[in-house]
Motif scaffolding. Structure first.
Motif, PDB file in Angstrom:
ATOM      1  N   HIS A  27       0.694  -1.110  -0.128  1.00  0.00           N
ATOM      2  CA  HIS A  27      -0.333  -0.108   0.219  1.00  0.00           C
ATOM      3  C   HIS A  27       0.752   1.439  -0.111  1.00  0.00           C
ATOM      4  O   HIS A  27       1.610   1.651   0.754  1.00  0.00           O
ATOM      5  N   ILE A  28       0.514   2.250  -0.886  1.00  0.00           N
ATOM      6  CA  ILE A  28       1.123   3.501  -1.048  1.00  0.00           C
ATOM      7  C   ILE A  28       0.019   4.433  -0.664  1.00  0.00           C
ATOM      8  O   ILE A  28      -0.847   4.514  -1.205  1.00  0.00           O
ATOM      9  N   PRO A  29       0.325   5.297   0.443  1.00  0.00           N
ATOM     10  CA  PRO A  29      -0.909   5.981   1.185  1.00  0.00           C
ATOM     11  C   PRO A  29      -1.203   7.072   0.644  1.00  0.00           C
ATOM     12  O   PRO A  29      -1.996   7.902   1.175  1.00  0.00           O
ATOM     13  N   TRP A  30      -0.657   7.862  -0.169  1.00  0.00           N
ATOM     14  CA  TRP A  30      -0.518   9.236  -0.662  1.00  0.00           C
ATOM     15  C   TRP A  30      -1.390   9.467  -2.042  1.00  0.00           C
ATOM     16  O   TRP A  30      -1.324   8.866  -2.923  1.00  0.00           O
ATOM     17  N   CYS A  31      -2.336  10.506  -1.998  1.00  0.00           N
ATOM     18  CA  CYS A  31      -2.662  11.060  -3.528  1.00  0.00           C
ATOM     19  C   CYS A  31      -2.443  12.625  -3.431  1.00  0.00           C
ATOM     20  O   CYS A  31      -2.062  13.303  -2.500  1.00  0.00           O
ATOM     21  N   LEU A  32      -2.697  13.172  -4.631  1.00  0.00           N
ATOM     22  CA  LEU A  32      -2.382  14.615  -4.737  1.00  0.00           C
ATOM     23  C   LEU A  32      -3.637  15.358  -3.903  1.00  0.00           C
ATOM     24  O   LEU A  32      -3.142  16.134  -3.433  1.00  0.00           O
ATOM     25  N   LYS A  33      -4.607  14.707  -4.016  1.00  0.00           N
ATOM     26  CA  LYS A  33      -5.752  15.552  -3.262  1.00  0.00           C
ATOM     27  C   LYS A  33      -6.733  14.539  -2.817  1.00  0.00           C
ATOM     28  O   LYS A  33      -6.929  13.266  -3.555  1.00  0.00           O
ATOM     29  N   LYS A  34      -7.512  14.415  -1.877  1.00  0.00           N
ATOM     30  CA  LYS A  34      -8.544  13.366  -1.361  1.00  0.00           C
ATOM     31  C   LYS A  34      -9.718  13.658  -1.993  1.00  0.00           C
ATOM     32  O   LYS A  34     -10.505  14.712  -2.123  1.00  0.00           O
ATOM     33  N   CYS A  35     -10.277  12.461  -2.811  1.00  0.00           N
ATOM     34  CA  CYS A  35     -11.572  12.614  -3.728  1.00  0.00           C
ATOM     35  C   CYS A  35     -12.694  12.510  -2.357  1.00  0.00           C
ATOM     36  O   CYS A  35     -12.536  11.834  -1.441  1.00  0.00           O
ATOM     37  N   PRO A  36     -13.562  13.314  -2.727  1.00  0.00           N
ATOM     38  CA  PRO A  36     -14.710  13.382  -1.556  1.00  0.00           C
ATOM     39  C   PRO A  36     -15.660  12.118  -1.564  1.00  0.00           C
ATOM     40  O   PRO A  36     -16.147  11.872  -0.451  1.00  0.00           O
ATOM     41  N   TYR A  37     -15.462  11.015  -2.448  1.00  0.00           N
ATOM     42  CA  TYR A  37     -15.888   9.876  -2.254  1.00  0.00           C
ATOM     43  C   TYR A  37     -15.205   8.569  -1.308  1.00  0.00           C
ATOM     44  O   TYR A  37     -15.667   7.480  -1.313  1.00  0.00           O
ATOM     45  N   CYS A  38     -14.092   9.101  -1.278  1.00  0.00           N
ATOM     46  CA  CYS A  38     -12.920   7.987  -1.171  1.00  0.00           C
ATOM     47  C   CYS A  38     -12.935   7.572   0.394  1.00  0.00           C
ATOM     48  O   CYS A  38     -12.483   8.702   1.146  1.00  0.00           O
ATOM     49  N   ASP A  39     -12.816   6.207   0.628  1.00  0.00           N
ATOM     50  CA  ASP A  39     -12.531   6.083   2.090  1.00  0.00           C
ATOM     51  C   ASP A  39     -11.233   5.300   2.279  1.00  0.00           C
ATOM     52  O   ASP A  39     -11.405   4.305   3.205  1.00  0.00           O
ATOM     53  N   PHE A  40     -10.658   4.986   1.176  1.00  0.00           N
ATOM     54  CA  PHE A  40      -9.416   4.211   1.399  1.00  0.00           C
ATOM     55  C   PHE A  40      -8.303   5.173   2.134  1.00  0.00           C
ATOM     56  O   PHE A  40      -8.634   6.334   2.293  1.00  0.00           O
ATOM     57  N   ASN A  41      -7.498   4.254   2.724  1.00  0.00           N
ATOM     58  CA  ASN A  41      -6.482   4.751   3.659  1.00  0.00           C
ATOM     59  C   ASN A  41      -5.464   5.611   2.420  1.00  0.00           C
ATOM     60  O   ASN A  41      -4.375   5.135   2.455  1.00  0.00           O
TER      61      ASN A  41
END
Ligand code: SAM
Ligand code: SF4
Length: 435
Positions: free
Chosen positions: A62-76
Motif C-alpha cells: 500500500h502506498i498511502p498518498w494522493c495529490l488530493k483526497k477525492c470526496p467519495y473515497c474512504d481508502f487509507n
C-alpha cells in the motif's frame, strides 16, 4: 485497502459490527505485538481448524498518498501536504522493506503468485523508486515465474509519461483510475484529471503494457443513462483487456457522506448496470465478478486470489493481510497513519493488530468473497480454504437455495442470476450469527 472492488455497504456494516478479533489495536507508536518467534510459535500450535494445504499467496503493497483526497473515497489515502516538499518515497520504500523482512517468518518457504502495488496513488512514486521496491521484493520472496505485478495509476499527464518506465521497472499490468470521461462528472468527483487525460493515459497504457485495467464508476452525481452508456462506450473504444466498473457508494467519513450529492435512484442505477453488462458482453468482456469484466485470459489474478479466499501478505500503511497456518487463519493490519507506519517499521513493529479469525467470521468471509464470482466455487474449496466442514454453512446454504439465490450440484456452488442481483441479501445469510 485491498483493491478488490467497491464493497457493499451492508456487508461492510456487518463486518464493522464484528467483534474484537478484527479491531485495530489502539497503540499507534509502539507495536503491541510480541517478538516474532513467540507470535509464530502461537500460530503454529495445534488448533480447531485443519487445513490440508496452504492456499496461493499474494503480496499487497500500500502506498498511502494522493495529490488530493477525492470526496467519495474512504481508502487509507492522504493528500500529500508536504508544503512544497517531495514525497518521502525513499524513506517509505525503506520502511516497506523493513516491514517485509519482519514478515518473512510468517510466509517462510512460500512462493508469491501475484503482487499488487495499490493506494492511494502509487504512480506518484517515480519509476526508479518502484524499480527499487520490486527488486527488494524479488530479493526477499520467491515470485512465481510470470508473476503478475500490478501498479495502480492515476491518468494525470506526468504519470502517463512514466508508464513505459514502470513497465521497464518490472510492472506487468497497469490499473488506471479513470472513473469517467466526462469533464463535468470528473469535477463533481473531485478528480485531478480530465477526460482528455484519461483517454491519453489509456492509449499510452496500451502501448506500454500487454494487459491493463481501467476503473470506472457509475451512478455518479446527476448521471443519466445516456451519460453512463457514453462512459462505457468510451472505455470500450480502447478494447481494454479488463474493466472494473463500480457502483459509486457513499461511504461513511467521506465528504460525500457529510454533503451528499444527488445520485441516481436504485431503479436508474439498475438500468445502468443492465446496459453495462450488455455493452461489455457485446464487446467480448466476460462479467466474471460483480464489478469485473475481462477478456479471456486477462482476469485479474491478484483479485481472483482474494475472491477465492487465498492468502495475502499486506505491507504498507493500513494494509490488511490474511495468512493461513495448518490450524488457524490470521488477519494482520498495519499501522494506518503513514508517519506512524514508517516509524513503526523502522523500529521493527509496523503491525497494529494480528488476530486469529474465528470460525463464524471465517465462513462468512469465505462466502462474502466467493459469492462475488459468477461461477461461485468448487464445494471442496470451502474446506480447503477455511479448514471447516461444509456442514458449518449447511443451514444458510439451504435457505439460500430455497430462496433461489444459489444453485449447486455435487461439485459446484454458484449464485443464480437472481442471487447475483441481490448479492447483499445472499451474503447476509452467512453472517457469523447464522452459521
Ligand atoms: C484504491 S482506488 C484508487 C485508484 C486510484 N487512486 C484512483 O483513484 O484512480 C480503486 C478504485 O476503487 C473505486 N472506488 C473508490 N472509492 C469508491 C466508492 N466510494 N464507490 C465506488 N467505487 C470506489 C474507484 O474506481 C477506484 O479507481
Ligand atoms: S485518487 Fe484514488 S485513492 Fe486517492 S483519494 Fe482519489 S479515489 Fe482515493
Amino acid at each position: 485497502m485491498a483493491p478488490w472492488g467497491a464493497r457493499s455497504e451492508r456487508a461492510r456494516a456487518a463486518l464493522n459490527a464484528m467483534p474484537a478479533t478484527l479491531a485495530i489495536a489502539a497503540a499507534e507508536h509502539r507495536s503491541p505485538l510480541g517478538p516474532v518467534d513467540e507470535r509464530l510459535a502461537r500460530f503454529l500450535r495445534p488448533g480447531a481448524l485443519s487445513l490440508q494445504a496452504l492456499p496461493p499467496l499474494s503480496l499487497y503493497v500500500h502506498i498511502p498518498w494522493c495529490l488530493k483526497k477525492c470526496p467519495y473515497c474512504d481508502f487509507n489515502s492522504h493528500a500529500w501536504q508536504g508544503g512544497g516538499e517531495a514525497l518521502p518515497e525513499v524513506r517509505y520504500v525503506d520502511a516497506l522493506v523493513h516491514d517485509l523482512e519482519a514478515s518473512l517468518p510468517f510466509v517462510w518457504g512460500r512462493r508469491v503468485h501475484t503482487v499488487f502495488i495499490g493506494g492511494g496513488t502509487p504512480s506518484l512514486f517515480s519509476p526508479a523508486t518502484i524499480e527499487r521496491l520490486i527488486a527488494a521484493i524479488r530479493a526477499r520472496l520467491p515470485l512465481e515465474p510470470g508473476c503478475e505485478i500490478t501498479l495502480e495509476a492515476n491518468p494525470g499527464t506526468f504519470e502517463r509519461e512514466r508508464f513505459h518506465a514502470y513497465a521497464s521497472a518490472g510492472v506487468t499490468r497497469l490499473s488506471i483510475g479513470v472513473q469517467s470521461f466526462d469533464d463535468a462528472k470528473l469535477r463533481a468527483l473531485g478528480r485531478v484529471h480530465d477526460g482528455a487525460q484519461a483517454r491519453a493515459a489509456i492509449a499510452e497504457a496500451k502501448h506500454a503494457f500487454d494487459t491493463f485495467n481501467v476503473d470506472l464508476m457509475y451512478a455518479l452525481p446527476g448521471q443519466t443513462l445516456a451519460e453512463c452508456e457514453s462512459d462505457v462506450a468510451a472505455a470500450l473504444s480502447f478494447a481494454p483487456p479488463h474493466l472494473s466498473i463500480y457502483h459509486l457508494t457513499v461511504e461513511a467519513n467521506t465528504l460525500f457522506a457529510h454533503a451528499p450529492p444527488a445520485l441516481p435512484d436504485d431503479d436508474l442505477a439498475a438500468e445502468m448496470l443492465d446496459r453495462i453488462v450488455a455493452e461489455t458482453g457485446a464487446a467480448g468482456l466476460d462479467r466474471y465478478e460483480v464489478s469485473a469484466f475481462a477478456r479471456a485470459g486477462d482476469r485479474a489474478r491478484h483479485n481472483l486470489n482474494y475472491w477465492e479466499f487465498g492468502d495475502y501478505l499486506g505491507i504498507g500503511a493500513g494494509a490488511h493481510g490474511k495468512i493461513s497456518f495448518p490450524h488457524r487463519i490470521v488477519r494482520q493490519v498495519r499501522l494506518r497513519d503513514p508517519a506512524a507506519y514508517m516509524a513503526g517499521a523502522e523500529r521493527g513493529g509496523a503491525a497494529a493488530s494480528e488476530a486469529e479469525i474465528d470460525r463464524g467470521e471465517l465462513a462468512f468471509e469465505f462466502m462474502l468473497n466467493a459469492l462475488r464470482l459468477r461461477d461461485g466455487f468448487e464445494l471442496a474449496r470451502f474446506g480447503e480454504r477455511t479448514g471447516l466442514p461444509l456442514s458449518t454453512i449447511e443451514r444458510p446454504l439451504a435457505e439460500a437455495e430455497r430462496r433461489g439465490l444459489v444453485e449447486r450440484d455435487l461439485r459446484w456452488l454458484r449464485p443464480t442470476p437472481r442471487g447475483f442481483d441481490f448479492l447483499n441479501d445472499l451474503q447476509q445469510l452467512f453472517l457469523p450469527a447464522r452459521v
